[in-house]
Design a protein around this motif. Structure first.
Motif, PDB file in Angstrom:
ATOM      1  N   THR A 216      -7.419  -2.387   4.620  1.00 51.07           N
ATOM      2  CA  THR A 216      -7.635  -2.700   3.204  1.00 51.07           C
ATOM      3  C   THR A 216      -6.289  -2.979   2.536  1.00 51.07           C
ATOM      4  OG1 THR A 216      -9.252  -0.954   3.361  1.00 51.07           O
ATOM      5  CG2 THR A 216      -8.933  -1.907   1.183  1.00 51.07           C
ATOM      6  N   TYR A 217      -5.298  -2.165   2.885  1.00 50.56           N
ATOM      7  CA  TYR A 217      -3.967  -2.406   2.324  1.00 50.56           C
ATOM      8  C   TYR A 217      -3.440  -3.752   2.805  1.00 50.56           C
ATOM      9  CZ  TYR A 217      -3.629   2.448   0.780  1.00 50.56           C
ATOM     10  OH  TYR A 217      -3.839   3.639   0.142  1.00 50.56           O
ATOM     11  N   LEU A 218      -3.563  -3.979   4.118  1.00 52.13           N
ATOM     12  CA  LEU A 218      -2.999  -5.199   4.694  1.00 52.13           C
ATOM     13  C   LEU A 218      -3.723  -6.445   4.166  1.00 52.13           C
ATOM     14  CD1 LEU A 218      -2.426  -3.960   8.382  1.00 52.13           C
ATOM     15  CD2 LEU A 218      -0.800  -3.985   6.492  1.00 52.13           C
ATOM     16  N   MET A 219      -5.043  -6.391   4.090  1.00 52.88           N
ATOM     17  CA  MET A 219      -5.807  -7.557   3.621  1.00 52.88           C
ATOM     18  C   MET A 219      -5.452  -7.904   2.171  1.00 52.88           C
ATOM     19  SD  MET A 219      -7.712  -8.438   6.140  1.00 52.88           S
ATOM     20  CE  MET A 219      -9.064  -9.432   5.545  1.00 52.88           C
ATOM     21  N   ASN A 220      -5.099  -6.876   1.405  1.00 52.54           N
ATOM     22  CA  ASN A 220      -4.775  -7.114  -0.004  1.00 52.54           C
ATOM     23  C   ASN A 220      -3.279  -7.238  -0.258  1.00 52.54           C
ATOM     24  OD1 ASN A 220      -7.487  -7.045  -1.089  1.00 52.54           O
ATOM     25  ND2 ASN A 220      -7.479  -4.897  -0.480  1.00 52.54           N
ATOM     26  N   GLY A 221      -2.510  -7.206   0.814  1.00 53.29           N
ATOM     27  CA  GLY A 221      -1.061  -7.335   0.668  1.00 53.29           C
ATOM     28  C   GLY A 221      -0.438  -6.192  -0.100  1.00 53.29           C
ATOM     29  N   LYS A 222      -1.028  -5.021  -0.001  1.00 53.14           N
ATOM     30  CA  LYS A 222      -0.512  -3.861  -0.738  1.00 53.14           C
ATOM     31  C   LYS A 222       0.411  -3.023   0.136  1.00 53.14           C
ATOM     32  CE  LYS A 222      -3.448  -3.548  -4.528  1.00 53.14           C
ATOM     33  NZ  LYS A 222      -2.908  -4.441  -5.515  1.00 53.14           N
ATOM     34  N   ILE A 223       1.450  -2.512  -0.478  1.00 48.36           N
ATOM     35  CA  ILE A 223       2.350  -1.603   0.236  1.00 48.36           C
ATOM     36  C   ILE A 223       1.976  -0.172  -0.133  1.00 48.36           C
ATOM     37  CG2 ILE A 223       4.750  -0.857   0.436  1.00 48.36           C
ATOM     38  CD1 ILE A 223       5.616  -3.743   0.027  1.00 48.36           C
ATOM     39  N   VAL A 224       1.620   0.589   0.908  1.00 55.24           N
ATOM     40  CA  VAL A 224       1.080   1.938   0.687  1.00 55.24           C
ATOM     41  C   VAL A 224       1.999   2.790  -0.190  1.00 55.24           C
ATOM     42  CG1 VAL A 224       0.345   4.054   1.870  1.00 55.24           C
ATOM     43  CG2 VAL A 224      -0.035   1.834   2.932  1.00 55.24           C
ATOM     44  N   THR A 225       3.306   2.707   0.082  1.00 54.14           N
ATOM     45  CA  THR A 225       4.252   3.582  -0.626  1.00 54.14           C
ATOM     46  C   THR A 225       4.497   3.140  -2.072  1.00 54.14           C
ATOM     47  OG1 THR A 225       5.981   2.304   0.440  1.00 54.14           O
ATOM     48  CG2 THR A 225       5.476   4.466   1.399  1.00 54.14           C
ATOM     49  N   LEU A 226       3.790   2.093  -2.494  1.00 51.25           N
ATOM     50  CA  LEU A 226       3.887   1.682  -3.895  1.00 51.25           C
ATOM     51  C   LEU A 226       2.592   1.979  -4.647  1.00 51.25           C
ATOM     52  CD1 LEU A 226       5.827  -1.716  -3.630  1.00 51.25           C
ATOM     53  CD2 LEU A 226       6.673   0.461  -4.533  1.00 51.25           C
ATOM     54  N   GLU A 227       1.634   2.572  -3.940  1.00 54.07           N
ATOM     55  CA  GLU A 227       0.344   2.880  -4.557  1.00 54.07           C
ATOM     56  C   GLU A 227       0.332   4.341  -5.019  1.00 54.07           C
ATOM     57  OE1 GLU A 227      -2.372   0.627  -4.917  1.00 54.07           O
ATOM     58  OE2 GLU A 227      -0.657  -0.659  -4.481  1.00 54.07           O
ATOM     59  N   PRO A 228       0.290   4.565  -6.337  1.00 57.58           N
ATOM     60  CA  PRO A 228       0.389   5.931  -6.863  1.00 57.58           C
ATOM     61  C   PRO A 228      -0.582   6.918  -6.209  1.00 57.58           C
ATOM     62  CG  PRO A 228       0.421   4.337  -8.642  1.00 57.58           C
ATOM     63  CD  PRO A 228       0.162   3.568  -7.392  1.00 57.58           C
ATOM     64  N   LYS A 229      -1.817   6.477  -5.969  1.00 55.30           N
ATOM     65  CA  LYS A 229      -2.801   7.399  -5.399  1.00 55.30           C
ATOM     66  C   LYS A 229      -2.384   7.819  -3.984  1.00 55.30           C
ATOM     67  CE  LYS A 229      -7.625   7.541  -4.955  1.00 55.30           C
ATOM     68  NZ  LYS A 229      -8.827   6.740  -4.832  1.00 55.30           N
TER      69      LYS A 229
END
Ligand SMILES: Nc1ncnc2c1ncn2[C@@H]1O[C@H](COP(=O)(O)OP(=O)(O)O)[C@@H](O)[C@H]1O
Ligand SMILES: [Mg+2]
Length: 256
Positions: A216-229
């Motif tokens: 889910t992170y990869l598909m959305n191009g999100k970096i885990v360590t930048l996600e507050p939750k």
């Protein structure tokens, strides 16, 4: 006035699939949280995954940079990078894997020397193979982060890798045991692993950092360590990554 050079850090391992690419992005995120400008160089030339994982459209790659450089068209390093956000940019691996074989390793060294002029931290993602490209890289970067997993094959690979480094009297590396990639791999105790390696294991990422929903992170191009939750849930491992980040850019970056 002379500008301070950024620190270059290469991710390396004795085998593939240990989490280098994923951790490269996590570390980039951690550097962002402390206000560092980061460039990720995707030097996994034939199968790089940074651009896909960050889910960003891009025009130019390291191949274009090298091609322009050799044909006297190269002007500005920043023309080749793709911006992810205000702090993080990346230089993707070639679009066509066949272009990888056309890249002479000396140009990777040149690209690296240009990159540190523009960024505080340059993270180099690689493959695990000890080929000419990676040997040049390992020799050129300021620091190396070795990743390993808790299994017999990787312990063997890591042992040989470290003995090569000892022979070369290279000591600018840290070792990270990644228990998060596969939480079921736990063949040895930390003590046993250190005894076999005859080295300290500097950091351990826990099995709690195994992300069931990593795609889910990869598909959305999100970096885990930048996600507050996520930072909240994986607090312990984010703290470990922060330590890794600070050590790799700090003064105490050599083995004693
Ligand atoms: N903490 C983690 N939790 C879940 N899956 C992970 C984790 N770290 C890595 N992976 C997955 O393991 C696989 C290998 O990771 P990758 O970063 O590509 O390794 P490498 O770059 O060393 O080959 C990928 O499919 C990646 O998504
Ligand atoms: Mg990789």
């Amino acid at each position: 006035m002379k500008k301070n050079l950024g620190k270059s850090i290469c991710m390396f391992s004795g085998k593939g699939g240990v989490g280098k690419t994923f951790l490269t992005m996590c570390l980039a995120g951690v550097y962002e949280t402390i206000g560092k400008k980061v460039l990720i160089l995707d030097f996994d030339l034939s199968s790089g995954g940074i651009a896909v994982s960050l889910n960003k459209e891009y025009e130019k790659t390291i191949y274009n940079l090298v091609d322009d450089y050799t044909n006297n068209r190269f002007k500005n390093f920043l023309d080749y990078v793709t911006v992810y956000d205000e702090f993080i940019s990346f230089l993707p691996s070639p679009k066509d894997p066949r272009q990888a074989s056309k890249i002479d390793s000396k140009y990777l060294e040149i690209a690296l020397s240009k990159a540190v002029l523009h960024y505080d931290v340059v993270l180099v993602d690689t493959t695990h193979i000890l080929n000419e490209t990676n040997l040049v890289l390992l020799d050129s970067v300021d620091n190396i982060l070795f990743l390993m997993e808790n299994d017999p094959m990787d312990l063997k690979n890591m042992k040989s890798l470290l003995s090569i480094f000892r022979d070369l009297e290279k000591n600018n590396y840290k070792i990270l045991l990644n228990n998060s990639r596969d939480p079921f791999k736990k063949y040895f105790t930390l003590f046993d692993m250190k005894s076999v390696l005859k080295e300290n294991i500097d950091y351990v990422l826990s099995s709690e950092f195994y992300l069931k929903n990593i795609d889910t992170y990869l598909m959305n191009g999100k970096i885990v360590t930048l996600e507050p939750k996520a930072i909240n849930v994986f607090n312990k491992d984010v703290t470990t990554m922060m330590k890794v980040c600070l050590d790799l850019i700090g003064g105490e970056d050599e083995k004693n």
